[in-house]
Design a protein around this motif. Structure first.
Motif, PDB file in Angstrom:
ATOM      1  N   ILE A  85       0.850  -1.206   0.000  1.00  0.00           N
ATOM      2  CA  ILE A  85       0.000   0.000   0.000  1.00  0.00           C
ATOM      3  C   ILE A  85       0.879   1.247   0.000  1.00  0.00           C
ATOM      4  O   ILE A  85       0.596   2.227  -0.702  1.00  0.00           O
ATOM      5  CB  ILE A  85      -0.985  -0.010   1.198  1.00  0.00           C
ATOM      6  N   ALA A  86       1.973   1.188   0.774  1.00  0.00           N
ATOM      7  CA  ALA A  86       2.887   2.345   0.807  1.00  0.00           C
ATOM      8  C   ALA A  86       3.422   2.634  -0.603  1.00  0.00           C
ATOM      9  O   ALA A  86       3.523   3.798  -1.016  1.00  0.00           O
ATOM     10  CB  ALA A  86       4.041   2.075   1.766  1.00  0.00           C
ATOM     11  N   ILE A  87       3.734   1.579  -1.350  1.00  0.00           N
ATOM     12  CA  ILE A  87       4.224   1.787  -2.726  1.00  0.00           C
ATOM     13  C   ILE A  87       3.080   2.292  -3.604  1.00  0.00           C
ATOM     14  O   ILE A  87       3.233   3.248  -4.365  1.00  0.00           O
ATOM     15  CB  ILE A  87       4.811   0.487  -3.312  1.00  0.00           C
ATOM     16  N   ALA A  88       1.924   1.648  -3.478  1.00  0.00           N
ATOM     17  CA  ALA A  88       0.773   1.982  -4.336  1.00  0.00           C
ATOM     18  C   ALA A  88       0.365   3.442  -4.169  1.00  0.00           C
ATOM     19  O   ALA A  88       0.039   4.124  -5.146  1.00  0.00           O
ATOM     20  CB  ALA A  88      -0.400   1.069  -4.012  1.00  0.00           C
ATOM     21  N   ASP A  89       0.420   3.929  -2.936  1.00  0.00           N
ATOM     22  CA  ASP A  89      -0.033   5.299  -2.649  1.00  0.00           C
ATOM     23  C   ASP A  89       0.773   6.349  -3.417  1.00  0.00           C
ATOM     24  O   ASP A  89       0.271   7.426  -3.703  1.00  0.00           O
ATOM     25  CB  ASP A  89       0.046   5.589  -1.143  1.00  0.00           C
ATOM     26  N   GLY A  90       2.034   6.023  -3.724  1.00  0.00           N
ATOM     27  CA  GLY A  90       2.867   7.016  -4.407  1.00  0.00           C
ATOM     28  C   GLY A  90       2.929   6.835  -5.916  1.00  0.00           C
ATOM     29  O   GLY A  90       3.728   7.487  -6.574  1.00  0.00           O
ATOM     30  N   LEU A  91       2.119   5.930  -6.446  1.00  0.00           N
ATOM     31  CA  LEU A  91       2.277   5.576  -7.861  1.00  0.00           C
ATOM     32  C   LEU A  91       1.183   6.116  -8.761  1.00  0.00           C
ATOM     33  O   LEU A  91       0.026   6.181  -8.375  1.00  0.00           O
ATOM     34  CB  LEU A  91       2.205   4.058  -8.012  1.00  0.00           C
ATOM     35  N   THR A  92       1.575   6.460  -9.978  1.00  0.00           N
ATOM     36  CA  THR A  92       0.591   6.594 -11.049  1.00  0.00           C
ATOM     37  C   THR A  92       0.999   5.565 -12.100  1.00  0.00           C
ATOM     38  O   THR A  92       2.095   5.001 -12.020  1.00  0.00           O
ATOM     39  CB  THR A  92       0.628   7.997 -11.681  1.00  0.00           C
ATOM     40  N   ALA A  93       0.113   5.342 -13.079  1.00  0.00           N
ATOM     41  CA  ALA A  93       0.341   4.227 -14.012  1.00  0.00           C
ATOM     42  C   ALA A  93       1.688   4.325 -14.733  1.00  0.00           C
ATOM     43  O   ALA A  93       2.300   3.316 -15.039  1.00  0.00           O
ATOM     44  CB  ALA A  93      -0.800   4.138 -15.010  1.00  0.00           C
ATOM     45  N   ASP A  94       2.151   5.571 -14.993  1.00  0.00           N
ATOM     46  CA  ASP A  94       3.405   5.642 -15.751  1.00  0.00           C
ATOM     47  C   ASP A  94       4.591   6.114 -14.916  1.00  0.00           C
ATOM     48  O   ASP A  94       5.605   6.546 -15.450  1.00  0.00           O
ATOM     49  CB  ASP A  94       3.227   6.504 -17.009  1.00  0.00           C
ATOM     50  N   SER A  95       4.501   6.007 -13.569  1.00  0.00           N
ATOM     51  CA  SER A  95       5.671   6.419 -12.780  1.00  0.00           C
ATOM     52  C   SER A  95       6.660   5.264 -12.632  1.00  0.00           C
ATOM     53  O   SER A  95       6.365   4.120 -12.982  1.00  0.00           O
ATOM     54  CB  SER A  95       5.259   6.989 -11.426  1.00  0.00           C
ATOM     55  N   VAL A  96       7.837   5.595 -12.107  1.00  0.00           N
ATOM     56  CA  VAL A  96       8.843   4.571 -11.821  1.00  0.00           C
ATOM     57  C   VAL A  96       9.172   4.661 -10.329  1.00  0.00           C
ATOM     58  O   VAL A  96       8.935   5.686  -9.695  1.00  0.00           O
ATOM     59  CB  VAL A  96      10.121   4.777 -12.669  1.00  0.00           C
ATOM     60  N   LEU A  97       9.714   3.573  -9.775  1.00  0.00           N
ATOM     61  CA  LEU A  97       9.895   3.519  -8.319  1.00  0.00           C
ATOM     62  C   LEU A  97      11.058   4.371  -7.829  1.00  0.00           C
ATOM     63  O   LEU A  97      10.990   4.948  -6.752  1.00  0.00           O
ATOM     64  CB  LEU A  97      10.081   2.071  -7.856  1.00  0.00           C
ATOM     65  N   VAL A  98      12.127   4.438  -8.598  1.00  0.00           N
ATOM     66  CA  VAL A  98      13.308   5.196  -8.167  1.00  0.00           C
ATOM     67  C   VAL A  98      13.785   6.098  -9.309  1.00  0.00           C
ATOM     68  O   VAL A  98      13.870   5.642 -10.456  1.00  0.00           O
ATOM     69  CB  VAL A  98      14.471   4.250  -7.765  1.00  0.00           C
ATOM     70  N   GLY A  99      14.119   7.342  -8.978  1.00  0.00           N
ATOM     71  CA  GLY A  99      14.660   8.259  -9.987  1.00  0.00           C
ATOM     72  C   GLY A  99      13.612   8.578 -11.033  1.00  0.00           C
ATOM     73  O   GLY A  99      12.411   8.612 -10.735  1.00  0.00           O
TER      74      GLY A  99
END
Ligand SMILES: N[C@@H](CCC(=O)N[C@@H](CS)C(=O)NCC(=O)O)C(=O)O
Length: 241
Positions: free
Chosen positions: A164-178
């Motif tokens: 959930i912590a990861i999901a909360d910061g995501l949009t469909a075209d984002s990347v996890l780092v940088g």
């Protein structure tokens, strides 16, 4: 031509297939039969797990080692950002995905397969003969689940909390780092396949997975992000020949 020895539905093998596509390298898939086929894997690589990559005389086992090998083979579309701190984050996330997350999603899927004979059937390799398939899917649920609770409540909530912590910061075209795709994205996306199979897993499995997690409302952004990546890397170009 590169050869990838794999189990089709293994998350670690999916991670390597994604990595090969990012690098634009063509490869041949060699499907390993669990059990008996692993003897050949052992003869080839000195250990029995897949994925194993064969490049001429070079044999590399372990998804992380394979990705680092591919990075040297084809430095374009790098798996790591330039910034040193971001590189450390990629290593940490990849390691977490390949160990803690991998252990939890595996337990969750096994538990779901114990509870759901249809899912059990869909997970069997395509070449399992009909009669054996029938016996395996007909195993009474009580008999299998008698072993003990596979996926405990504590493990489930720890995993859910992190996802959930990861999901909360995501949009469909984002990347996890940088700001570009890295091994962190591939490692996490690959493990998510066991919670909800992506389209590239084929029609029998696509969209299926672990009830209560695959349809968890807070995790939807994560699966949408993963589906985008799956579509981009694995569906439009079934490059493996
Ligand atoms: N750390 C390894 C893990 C690979 C792994 O766990 N492979 C599983 C398939 S998902 C396997 O080969 N299992 C069969 C066995 O252990 O005998 C990697 O990253 O490649």
């Amino acid at each position: 031509m590169l050869e990838l020895h794999q189990f089709r539905h293994s998350a670690f093998c999916l991670k390597v297939r994604m990595a090969l596509h990012v690098k634009g390298l063509s490869f041949r898939e060699v499907e390993v039969t669990p059990g008996i086929g692993q003897l050949a894997v052992f003869r080839l690589s000195g250990q029995r797990q897949v994925p194993v990559l064969v490049d001429g005389d070079t044999v590399v086992a372990d998804s992380s080692a394979i990705c680092r090998y591919l990075e040297e083979l084809q430095p374009e579309s790098p798996f790591f950002p330039k910034d040193r701190r971001a590189v450390a984050q990629v290593h940490l996330i990849e390691d977490w995905a390949d160990t803690t997350l991998a252990g939890s999603v595996r337990a969750a899927l096994l538990q779901a397969a114990v509870d759901d004979p249809d899912l059990r059937a869909a997970l069997l390799p395509d070449d399992v003969p009909g009669p054996i398939r029938q016996v395996m899917t007909g195993v009474p649920t009580g008999w299998l689940s008698g072993v003990n609770e596979l996926f405990g409540q504590e493990e489930r909530s720890a995993m859910l909390h992190n996802l959930i912590a990861i999901a909360d910061g995501l949009t469909a075209d984002s990347v996890l780092v940088g700001d570009s795709l890295s091994l962190a994205d591939l490692a996490v996306a690959a493990q998510l396949s066991l919670l909800r199979f992506p389209a590239s897993s084929g029609p029998q499995l696509a969209g299926r997975g672990v009830a209560g997690l695959s349809d968890h409302p807070r995790l939807q952004p994560l699966f949408e992000w993963r589906d985008r990546l799956d579509a981009r890397l694995l569906q439009q170009d079934p490059a493996a020949v």
